[in-house]
Scaffold this active site. Structure first.
Site, PDB file in Angstrom:
ATOM      1  N   ARG A  70     -52.880  67.797  66.301  1.00 44.56           N
ATOM      2  CA  ARG A  70     -52.960  66.327  66.228  1.00 44.56           C
ATOM      3  C   ARG A  70     -52.915  65.897  64.770  1.00 44.56           C
ATOM      4  O   ARG A  70     -52.265  64.930  64.416  1.00 44.56           O
ATOM      5  CB  ARG A  70     -54.242  65.797  66.910  1.00 44.56           C
ATOM      6  CG  ARG A  70     -54.492  64.323  66.612  1.00 44.56           C
ATOM      7  CD  ARG A  70     -55.453  63.610  67.564  1.00 44.56           C
ATOM      8  NE  ARG A  70     -56.566  64.428  68.001  1.00 44.56           N
ATOM      9  CZ  ARG A  70     -57.596  64.808  67.224  1.00 44.56           C
ATOM     10  NH1 ARG A  70     -57.656  64.431  65.961  1.00 44.56           N
ATOM     11  NH2 ARG A  70     -58.552  65.565  67.718  1.00 44.56           N
ATOM     12  N   TYR A 123     -39.616  41.629  69.354  1.00 39.43           N
ATOM     13  CA  TYR A 123     -39.519  42.554  70.486  1.00 39.43           C
ATOM     14  C   TYR A 123     -40.684  42.272  71.448  1.00 39.43           C
ATOM     15  O   TYR A 123     -41.836  42.110  71.011  1.00 39.43           O
ATOM     16  CB  TYR A 123     -39.581  43.991  69.955  1.00 39.43           C
ATOM     17  CG  TYR A 123     -39.607  45.024  71.043  1.00 39.43           C
ATOM     18  CD1 TYR A 123     -38.466  45.309  71.777  1.00 39.43           C
ATOM     19  CD2 TYR A 123     -40.781  45.705  71.350  1.00 39.43           C
ATOM     20  CE1 TYR A 123     -38.491  46.247  72.797  1.00 39.43           C
ATOM     21  CE2 TYR A 123     -40.814  46.648  72.355  1.00 39.43           C
ATOM     22  CZ  TYR A 123     -39.669  46.918  73.082  1.00 39.43           C
ATOM     23  OH  TYR A 123     -39.698  47.845  74.084  1.00 39.43           O
ATOM     24  N   ASP A 195     -39.604  45.712  60.994  1.00 40.44           N
ATOM     25  CA  ASP A 195     -39.167  46.569  62.100  1.00 40.44           C
ATOM     26  C   ASP A 195     -37.675  46.798  61.889  1.00 40.44           C
ATOM     27  O   ASP A 195     -36.860  45.895  62.102  1.00 40.44           O
ATOM     28  CB  ASP A 195     -39.463  45.872  63.430  1.00 40.44           C
ATOM     29  CG  ASP A 195     -39.082  46.727  64.647  1.00 40.44           C
ATOM     30  OD1 ASP A 195     -38.149  47.558  64.507  1.00 40.44           O
ATOM     31  OD2 ASP A 195     -39.684  46.553  65.713  1.00 40.44           O
ATOM     32  N   LYS A 220     -34.536  54.546  69.637  1.00 37.74           N
ATOM     33  CA  LYS A 220     -33.262  53.828  69.623  1.00 37.74           C
ATOM     34  C   LYS A 220     -32.254  54.568  68.745  1.00 37.74           C
ATOM     35  O   LYS A 220     -31.891  55.688  69.055  1.00 37.74           O
ATOM     36  CB  LYS A 220     -33.515  52.373  69.202  1.00 37.74           C
ATOM     37  CG  LYS A 220     -34.725  51.725  69.889  1.00 37.74           C
ATOM     38  CD  LYS A 220     -34.581  51.581  71.391  1.00 37.74           C
ATOM     39  CE  LYS A 220     -35.884  51.195  72.096  1.00 37.74           C
ATOM     40  NZ  LYS A 220     -36.602  50.050  71.558  1.00 37.74           N
TER      41      LYS A 220
END
Ligand SMILES: *Cc1c(COP(=O)(O)O)cnc(C)c1O
Length: 413
Positions: A70, A123, A195, A220
Protein backbone atom coordinates in the site's frame (compact mmCIF):
# COMPACT_ATOMS: atom_id res chain seq x y z
CA UNK A 1 13.80 1.66 -9.21
CA UNK A 2 16.09 -0.07 -6.79
CA UNK A 3 18.19 -3.04 -7.82
CA UNK A 4 16.95 -6.18 -6.17
CA UNK A 5 20.02 -8.40 -6.44
CA UNK A 6 23.76 -8.22 -6.21
CA UNK A 7 25.44 -7.05 -9.39
CA UNK A 8 28.23 -9.04 -11.02
CA UNK A 9 31.62 -7.41 -11.38
CA UNK A 10 30.92 -6.91 -15.08
CA UNK A 11 27.58 -5.24 -14.43
CA UNK A 12 29.04 -2.94 -11.84
CA UNK A 13 31.76 -1.86 -14.23
CA UNK A 14 29.26 -1.03 -16.97
CA UNK A 15 26.67 0.57 -14.75
CA UNK A 16 25.90 4.16 -15.63
CA UNK A 17 23.55 6.62 -14.06
CA UNK A 18 20.08 6.62 -15.61
CA UNK A 19 19.75 9.64 -17.91
CA UNK A 20 17.80 12.64 -16.65
CA UNK A 21 14.71 11.97 -18.71
CA UNK A 22 13.20 15.35 -17.88
CA UNK A 23 15.70 16.83 -20.35
CA UNK A 24 14.29 14.71 -23.19
CA UNK A 25 11.26 15.08 -25.45
CA UNK A 26 7.76 13.93 -24.52
CA UNK A 27 7.81 10.61 -26.41
CA UNK A 28 11.21 9.68 -24.99
CA UNK A 29 10.08 10.58 -21.47
CA UNK A 30 6.92 8.48 -21.79
CA UNK A 31 8.85 5.46 -23.06
CA UNK A 32 11.92 5.52 -20.80
CA UNK A 33 11.24 7.29 -17.49
CA UNK A 34 10.55 4.66 -14.83
CA UNK A 35 11.40 1.85 -17.25
CA UNK A 36 15.16 1.54 -16.88
CA UNK A 37 16.08 -2.09 -17.63
CA UNK A 38 15.86 -4.24 -14.52
CA UNK A 39 19.26 -4.32 -12.80
CA UNK A 40 18.93 -8.00 -11.87
CA UNK A 41 17.82 -9.50 -15.19
CA UNK A 42 18.02 -6.80 -17.86
CA UNK A 43 14.25 -7.06 -18.41
CA UNK A 44 13.41 -4.11 -20.64
CA UNK A 45 9.87 -3.89 -19.26
CA UNK A 46 9.30 -3.42 -15.53
CA UNK A 47 7.94 -6.65 -14.00
CA UNK A 48 4.52 -6.85 -12.36
CA UNK A 49 5.51 -7.10 -8.71
CA UNK A 50 2.62 -9.16 -7.36
CA UNK A 51 3.75 -8.96 -3.76
CA UNK A 52 2.18 -7.36 -0.71
CA UNK A 53 5.30 -7.35 1.45
CA UNK A 54 9.12 -7.34 1.27
CA UNK A 55 11.86 -9.16 3.18
CA UNK A 56 13.77 -6.83 5.49
CA UNK A 57 17.49 -7.24 5.98
CA UNK A 58 17.23 -6.92 9.75
CA UNK A 59 14.44 -4.89 11.36
CA UNK A 60 13.94 -1.69 9.34
CA UNK A 61 16.53 -2.76 6.75
CA UNK A 62 14.44 -2.06 3.66
CA UNK A 63 15.74 -2.84 0.17
CA UNK A 64 15.02 0.18 -2.00
CA UNK A 65 12.57 1.57 0.54
CA UNK A 66 9.91 -1.09 -0.04
CA UNK A 67 8.06 -2.22 3.06
CA UNK A 68 4.38 -2.94 2.21
CA UNK A 69 2.61 -2.52 -1.12
CA UNK A 70 0.00 0.00 0.00
CA UNK A 71 2.88 2.32 0.84
CA UNK A 72 4.93 1.53 -2.29
CA UNK A 73 5.27 -1.19 -4.92
CA UNK A 74 8.00 -1.22 -7.60
CA UNK A 75 5.51 -1.49 -10.51
CA UNK A 76 3.57 1.46 -9.16
CA UNK A 77 6.84 3.34 -8.65
CA UNK A 78 7.64 2.76 -12.34
CA UNK A 79 4.28 4.23 -13.36
CA UNK A 80 4.56 7.15 -10.94
CA UNK A 81 8.04 7.96 -12.23
CA UNK A 82 6.77 7.89 -15.81
CA UNK A 83 3.74 10.06 -15.02
CA UNK A 84 5.87 12.66 -13.24
CA UNK A 85 8.20 12.81 -16.25
CA UNK A 86 5.28 12.98 -18.71
CA UNK A 87 3.76 16.01 -16.95
CA UNK A 88 7.15 17.56 -16.04
CA UNK A 89 6.15 17.45 -12.39
CA UNK A 90 8.13 16.86 -9.20
CA UNK A 91 6.30 13.68 -8.34
CA UNK A 92 3.25 11.63 -9.32
CA UNK A 93 0.94 9.39 -7.30
CA UNK A 94 -1.08 6.57 -8.86
CA UNK A 95 -4.53 5.59 -7.59
CA UNK A 96 -7.21 2.97 -8.12
CA UNK A 97 -9.33 5.46 -10.09
CA UNK A 98 -9.44 9.08 -11.16
CA UNK A 99 -11.96 9.83 -8.42
CA UNK A 100 -9.73 8.23 -5.76
CA UNK A 101 -6.95 10.58 -6.90
CA UNK A 102 -9.29 13.58 -6.71
CA UNK A 103 -10.49 12.56 -3.26
CA UNK A 104 -6.94 12.45 -1.91
CA UNK A 105 -6.04 15.82 -3.42
CA UNK A 106 -9.17 17.50 -2.07
CA UNK A 107 -8.73 16.01 1.41
CA UNK A 108 -5.06 17.01 1.40
CA UNK A 109 -5.88 20.64 0.61
CA UNK A 110 -9.25 21.37 2.25
CA UNK A 111 -10.60 21.53 5.79
CA UNK A 112 -14.16 22.21 6.98
CA UNK A 113 -15.16 25.78 6.12
CA UNK A 114 -12.87 25.95 3.08
CA UNK A 115 -14.18 26.84 -0.36
CA UNK A 116 -13.44 25.64 -3.85
CA UNK A 117 -14.23 27.08 -7.28
CA UNK A 118 -15.27 24.38 -9.77
CA UNK A 119 -16.34 24.39 -13.42
CA UNK A 120 -20.06 24.58 -14.21
CA UNK A 121 -19.51 21.70 -16.64
CA UNK A 122 -17.25 19.58 -14.43
CA UNK A 123 -17.02 15.84 -14.95
CA UNK A 124 -20.16 14.49 -13.27
CA UNK A 125 -18.26 12.26 -10.83
CA UNK A 126 -16.10 15.20 -9.73
CA UNK A 127 -19.22 17.26 -9.09
CA UNK A 128 -20.81 14.39 -7.14
CA UNK A 129 -17.67 13.96 -5.01
CA UNK A 130 -17.60 17.66 -4.14
CA UNK A 131 -21.35 18.30 -3.82
CA UNK A 132 -22.47 15.05 -2.18
CA UNK A 133 -19.46 13.55 -0.40
CA UNK A 134 -17.36 16.55 0.68
CA UNK A 135 -20.15 19.12 1.20
CA UNK A 136 -21.54 17.24 4.24
CA UNK A 137 -18.02 17.51 5.75
CA UNK A 138 -18.17 21.31 5.48
CA UNK A 139 -16.50 21.93 2.11
CA UNK A 140 -18.17 24.73 0.13
CA UNK A 141 -18.05 25.21 -3.61
CA UNK A 142 -19.14 27.61 -6.34
CA UNK A 143 -19.68 26.34 -9.90
CA UNK A 144 -18.72 28.91 -12.56
CA UNK A 145 -17.81 29.14 -16.22
CA UNK A 146 -14.04 28.67 -15.88
CA UNK A 147 -13.49 29.73 -19.50
CA UNK A 148 -14.09 33.25 -18.11
CA UNK A 149 -11.28 34.52 -15.83
CA UNK A 150 -13.63 37.31 -14.66
CA UNK A 151 -16.22 34.76 -13.52
CA UNK A 152 -13.55 32.77 -11.67
CA UNK A 153 -12.12 35.89 -9.99
CA UNK A 154 -15.61 36.95 -8.90
CA UNK A 155 -16.25 33.56 -7.28
CA UNK A 156 -13.08 33.61 -5.16
CA UNK A 157 -13.63 34.10 -1.41
CA UNK A 158 -11.15 34.60 1.45
CA UNK A 159 -11.64 30.90 2.25
CA UNK A 160 -11.01 29.69 -1.33
CA UNK A 161 -8.20 27.12 -1.28
CA UNK A 162 -8.39 25.76 -4.83
CA UNK A 163 -9.59 26.61 -8.32
CA UNK A 164 -10.46 23.41 -10.18
CA UNK A 165 -10.43 23.45 -13.99
CA UNK A 166 -11.02 20.95 -16.78
CA UNK A 167 -9.75 22.03 -20.18
CA UNK A 168 -11.03 20.89 -22.63
CA UNK A 169 -14.13 20.30 -20.52
CA UNK A 170 -16.64 17.51 -20.72
CA UNK A 171 -18.81 17.30 -22.78
CA UNK A 172 -18.95 20.89 -24.08
CA UNK A 173 -15.18 21.12 -24.72
CA UNK A 174 -14.81 24.56 -23.15
CA UNK A 175 -11.25 25.91 -23.08
CA UNK A 176 -10.06 27.65 -19.90
CA UNK A 177 -7.02 29.97 -20.11
CA UNK A 178 -4.54 28.33 -17.73
CA UNK A 179 -1.97 31.10 -17.48
CA UNK A 180 -4.61 33.68 -16.52
CA UNK A 181 -6.28 31.34 -14.03
CA UNK A 182 -2.89 30.54 -12.47
CA UNK A 183 -2.46 34.28 -11.79
CA UNK A 184 -5.89 34.49 -10.13
CA UNK A 185 -5.10 31.45 -7.99
CA UNK A 186 -1.71 32.85 -6.96
CA UNK A 187 -3.25 36.19 -5.93
CA UNK A 188 -5.86 34.33 -3.85
CA UNK A 189 -3.33 32.01 -2.14
CA UNK A 190 -5.26 29.13 -3.71
CA UNK A 191 -4.04 26.19 -5.79
CA UNK A 192 -4.80 25.86 -9.49
CA UNK A 193 -5.77 22.23 -10.09
CA UNK A 194 -6.16 21.06 -13.69
CA UNK A 195 -7.95 17.87 -14.68
CA UNK A 196 -5.81 17.10 -17.75
CA UNK A 197 -7.67 13.91 -18.68
CA UNK A 198 -9.07 15.17 -22.01
CA UNK A 199 -5.86 16.71 -23.36
CA UNK A 200 -3.35 14.30 -21.80
CA UNK A 201 0.28 15.33 -21.27
CA UNK A 202 0.97 14.65 -24.93
CA UNK A 203 -1.03 17.76 -25.88
CA UNK A 204 -0.98 20.02 -22.80
CA UNK A 205 1.39 20.49 -19.85
CA UNK A 206 -0.52 22.52 -17.22
CA UNK A 207 2.34 22.51 -14.68
CA UNK A 208 4.46 24.48 -17.17
CA UNK A 209 1.62 27.05 -17.47
CA UNK A 210 1.39 27.77 -13.74
CA UNK A 211 -0.89 25.01 -12.46
CA UNK A 212 0.04 23.53 -9.08
CA UNK A 213 -1.42 20.06 -9.51
CA UNK A 214 -2.65 17.91 -12.37
CA UNK A 215 -5.35 15.27 -11.99
CA UNK A 216 -5.87 12.36 -14.37
CA UNK A 217 -8.33 9.65 -14.96
CA UNK A 218 -5.67 7.37 -16.48
CA UNK A 219 -8.65 5.18 -17.43
CA UNK A 220 -8.95 7.42 -20.51
CA UNK A 221 -6.14 8.49 -22.87
CA UNK A 222 -3.14 7.52 -20.72
CA UNK A 223 -4.30 3.91 -20.36
CA UNK A 224 -5.73 4.30 -23.83
CA UNK A 225 -7.11 0.80 -24.42
CA UNK A 226 -10.30 0.74 -22.33
CA UNK A 227 -8.93 -2.12 -20.25
CA UNK A 228 -8.02 -0.55 -16.90
CA UNK A 229 -9.44 2.00 -14.42
CA UNK A 230 -6.92 4.26 -12.72
CA UNK A 231 -6.08 7.78 -11.62
CA UNK A 232 -3.11 9.99 -10.92
CA UNK A 233 -1.98 13.22 -9.29
CA UNK A 234 1.11 15.04 -10.51
CA UNK A 235 2.50 17.97 -8.52
CA UNK A 236 4.57 20.98 -9.55
CA UNK A 237 7.88 21.30 -7.73
CA UNK A 238 7.78 22.75 -4.23
CA UNK A 239 4.05 23.54 -3.98
CA UNK A 240 2.94 24.62 -0.49
CA UNK A 241 -0.47 23.91 1.02
CA UNK A 242 -2.61 27.06 0.76
CA UNK A 243 -3.71 29.18 3.72
CA UNK A 244 -0.63 28.36 5.82
CA UNK A 245 -1.94 24.83 6.42
CA UNK A 246 0.88 22.74 7.97
CA UNK A 247 -0.66 19.48 6.70
CA UNK A 248 -0.55 16.12 8.43
CA UNK A 249 3.26 15.98 8.58
CA UNK A 250 3.68 19.59 9.70
CA UNK A 251 5.91 20.46 6.73
CA UNK A 252 3.35 22.58 4.85
CA UNK A 253 4.29 20.75 1.63
CA UNK A 254 1.53 19.60 -0.73
CA UNK A 255 3.69 16.66 -1.80
CA UNK A 256 4.08 15.46 1.80
CA UNK A 257 0.34 15.86 2.43
CA UNK A 258 -0.60 13.89 -0.70
CA UNK A 259 1.95 11.15 0.06
CA UNK A 260 0.54 10.88 3.57
CA UNK A 261 -3.07 10.69 2.39
CA UNK A 262 -2.32 8.22 -0.42
CA UNK A 263 -0.94 5.79 2.14
CA UNK A 264 -3.36 6.66 4.94
CA UNK A 265 -6.52 6.34 2.82
CA UNK A 266 -5.06 3.55 0.71
CA UNK A 267 -6.90 3.69 -2.66
CA UNK A 268 -3.67 2.91 -4.54
CA UNK A 269 -3.22 1.48 -8.04
CA UNK A 270 -2.60 -2.26 -7.89
CA UNK A 271 0.54 -3.63 -9.60
CA UNK A 272 -1.19 -5.09 -12.66
CA UNK A 273 -3.30 -1.95 -13.16
CA UNK A 274 -0.13 0.12 -12.84
CA UNK A 275 1.62 -2.09 -15.40
CA UNK A 276 -1.23 -1.80 -17.94
CA UNK A 277 -1.35 1.96 -17.47
CA UNK A 278 2.42 2.25 -17.95
CA UNK A 279 2.18 0.20 -21.13
CA UNK A 280 -0.51 2.55 -22.41
CA UNK A 281 1.48 5.66 -21.53
CA UNK A 282 4.39 4.59 -23.74
CA UNK A 283 2.33 5.02 -26.94
CA UNK A 284 0.41 8.10 -25.79
CA UNK A 285 2.18 10.48 -28.19
CA UNK A 286 1.44 8.58 -31.40
CA UNK A 287 -2.09 7.80 -30.28
CA UNK A 288 -2.91 11.44 -29.44
CA UNK A 289 -1.54 12.58 -32.81
CA UNK A 290 -3.83 10.13 -34.60
CA UNK A 291 -6.83 10.86 -32.31
CA UNK A 292 -6.36 14.56 -33.13
CA UNK A 293 -6.07 13.96 -36.90
CA UNK A 294 -9.16 11.72 -36.97
CA UNK A 295 -11.17 14.07 -34.75
CA UNK A 296 -10.33 17.05 -36.97
CA UNK A 297 -11.58 15.14 -40.02
CA UNK A 298 -14.75 14.06 -38.17
CA UNK A 299 -15.41 17.64 -36.98
CA UNK A 300 -15.03 19.04 -40.51
CA UNK A 301 -17.29 16.34 -41.92
CA UNK A 302 -19.99 17.00 -39.30
CA UNK A 303 -19.75 20.78 -39.72
CA UNK A 304 -20.67 20.33 -43.40
CA UNK A 305 -23.52 17.89 -42.70
CA UNK A 306 -27.09 19.29 -43.00
CA UNK A 307 -28.52 17.26 -40.07
CA UNK A 308 -25.92 18.57 -37.63
CA UNK A 309 -26.83 21.96 -36.16
CA UNK A 310 -23.60 22.66 -34.32
CA UNK A 311 -20.23 20.96 -34.01
CA UNK A 312 -18.11 21.59 -30.92
CA UNK A 313 -14.38 20.95 -31.43
CA UNK A 314 -11.57 23.24 -30.21
CA UNK A 315 -9.75 22.77 -33.49
CA UNK A 316 -12.52 24.47 -35.48
CA UNK A 317 -11.87 28.21 -35.99
CA UNK A 318 -15.44 29.06 -34.85
CA UNK A 319 -14.94 27.41 -31.44
CA UNK A 320 -14.89 30.25 -28.85
CA UNK A 321 -11.78 28.78 -27.20
CA UNK A 322 -9.90 28.03 -30.42
CA UNK A 323 -7.23 30.74 -30.01
CA UNK A 324 -6.56 29.90 -26.36
CA UNK A 325 -6.41 26.19 -27.19
CA UNK A 326 -3.94 26.92 -29.98
CA UNK A 327 -1.61 28.63 -27.51
CA UNK A 328 -1.78 26.13 -24.64
CA UNK A 329 -2.24 22.83 -26.52
CA UNK A 330 -0.02 21.21 -29.15
CA UNK A 331 -3.06 19.47 -30.72
CA UNK A 332 -6.81 19.66 -30.26
CA UNK A 333 -7.49 16.11 -29.06
CA UNK A 334 -9.91 13.33 -29.90
CA UNK A 335 -13.23 14.52 -28.41
CA UNK A 336 -15.96 16.01 -30.61
CA UNK A 337 -19.49 16.94 -29.55
CA UNK A 338 -22.43 17.85 -31.78
CA UNK A 339 -25.98 19.10 -31.43
CA UNK A 340 -28.52 17.52 -33.72
CA UNK A 341 -31.69 19.54 -32.96
CA UNK A 342 -33.70 17.14 -30.77
CA UNK A 343 -33.23 14.48 -28.14
CA UNK A 344 -35.04 11.93 -30.32
CA UNK A 345 -32.59 12.48 -33.17
CA UNK A 346 -29.63 12.33 -30.78
CA UNK A 347 -30.79 8.96 -29.44
CA UNK A 348 -31.35 7.70 -32.98
CA UNK A 349 -27.82 8.65 -34.07
CA UNK A 350 -26.37 6.90 -30.99
CA UNK A 351 -28.34 3.75 -31.88
CA UNK A 352 -27.30 3.63 -35.52
CA UNK A 353 -23.50 3.70 -35.56
CA UNK A 354 -21.60 0.44 -36.03
CA UNK A 355 -17.93 1.41 -35.83
CA UNK A 356 -18.56 3.96 -33.06
CA UNK A 357 -19.60 1.79 -30.08
CA UNK A 358 -22.39 3.09 -27.84
CA UNK A 359 -20.82 3.37 -24.42
CA UNK A 360 -19.59 5.60 -21.61
CA UNK A 361 -15.95 6.53 -21.11
CA UNK A 362 -13.51 7.84 -23.70
CA UNK A 363 -9.90 7.90 -24.74
CA UNK A 364 -9.46 4.33 -25.97
CA UNK A 365 -8.20 3.27 -29.38
CA UNK A 366 -11.79 2.41 -30.40
CA UNK A 367 -14.35 5.10 -31.24
CA UNK A 368 -17.23 5.58 -28.81
CA UNK A 369 -20.50 7.48 -29.06
CA UNK A 370 -22.79 8.50 -26.23
CA UNK A 371 -25.72 10.68 -25.20
CA UNK A 372 -24.44 12.77 -22.24
CA UNK A 373 -27.85 13.88 -20.93
CA UNK A 374 -28.98 10.29 -20.38
CA UNK A 375 -25.61 8.61 -19.84
CA UNK A 376 -22.45 10.27 -18.47
CA UNK A 377 -24.24 13.39 -17.27
CA UNK A 378 -27.54 11.88 -16.05
CA UNK A 379 -26.49 12.51 -12.43
CA UNK A 380 -26.28 16.30 -12.98
CA UNK A 381 -29.76 16.72 -14.51
CA UNK A 382 -31.47 19.71 -12.91
CA UNK A 383 -28.19 21.18 -11.59
CA UNK A 384 -26.02 23.99 -12.97
CA UNK A 385 -24.15 21.27 -14.85
CA UNK A 386 -27.10 20.01 -16.91
CA UNK A 387 -26.24 19.44 -20.59
CA UNK A 388 -28.44 19.94 -23.70
CA UNK A 389 -30.67 16.98 -24.56
CA UNK A 390 -29.75 17.06 -28.26
CA UNK A 391 -26.03 16.72 -27.57
CA UNK A 392 -24.07 13.70 -28.83
CA UNK A 393 -20.47 13.14 -27.69
CA UNK A 394 -17.90 11.27 -29.75
CA UNK A 395 -14.61 9.85 -28.53
CA UNK A 396 -12.89 9.57 -31.88
CA UNK A 397 -10.60 6.54 -31.95
CA UNK A 398 -7.64 5.69 -34.12
CA UNK A 399 -9.37 3.48 -36.68
CA UNK A 400 -9.11 4.32 -40.41
CA UNK A 401 -10.78 7.70 -40.72
CA UNK A 402 -12.70 6.74 -43.88
CA UNK A 403 -14.51 4.04 -41.90
CA UNK A 404 -15.40 6.54 -39.17
CA UNK A 405 -16.80 9.07 -41.65
CA UNK A 406 -18.81 6.38 -43.49
CA UNK A 407 -20.26 5.19 -40.18
CA UNK A 408 -21.37 8.70 -39.21
CA UNK A 409 -22.76 9.33 -42.70
CA UNK A 410 -24.91 6.19 -42.41
CA UNK A 411 -26.06 7.03 -38.86
CA UNK A 412 -27.04 10.60 -39.78
CA UNK A 413 -28.80 9.68 -43.06
C1 LIG B 1 -13.45 9.64 -16.17
C2 LIG B 1 -13.08 10.98 -15.66
C3 LIG B 1 -12.82 11.21 -14.31
C4 LIG B 1 -12.98 10.13 -13.26
O1 LIG B 1 -12.07 9.11 -13.40
P1 LIG B 1 -12.34 7.56 -13.03
O2 LIG B 1 -11.10 6.88 -13.47
O3 LIG B 1 -13.57 7.14 -13.78
O4 LIG B 1 -12.57 7.53 -11.55
C5 LIG B 1 -12.43 12.48 -13.91
N1 LIG B 1 -12.31 13.48 -14.80
C6 LIG B 1 -12.57 13.30 -16.11
C7 LIG B 1 -12.42 14.46 -17.04
C8 LIG B 1 -12.96 12.06 -16.59
O5 LIG B 1 -13.24 11.92 -17.88
Amino acid sequence: MASLTTMTHHDAGDATEAPDWSKHGPATRAIHAGSEPDAATGAVVPPVYLTSTYKQDGVGGLRGGYEYSRSANPTRTALETALAAAELGERAFAFASGLAAEDVLLRSVLAPGDHLVIPDDAYGGTYRLIARVLAPWGIEHTAVDTTSPAAVAAAVRPTTRAIWVETPSNPLLGISPLTLLAGIARDADALLVVDNTFASPALQLPLTLGADAVVHSTTKYIGGHSDVVGGALVLREGVRLPGGNPGPTGSGSLLDAVAFHQNAAGAVAGPFDAWLTLRGLKTLGVRMAQHSRNAAAVAEFLAAHPVVEHVIYPGLPDHPGHDVAATQMSGFGGMVSMRVGSEARALEVCDRTRVFTLGESLGGVESLIEHPARMTHASVAGSALEVPADLVRLSVGIEDVADLLADLERALA
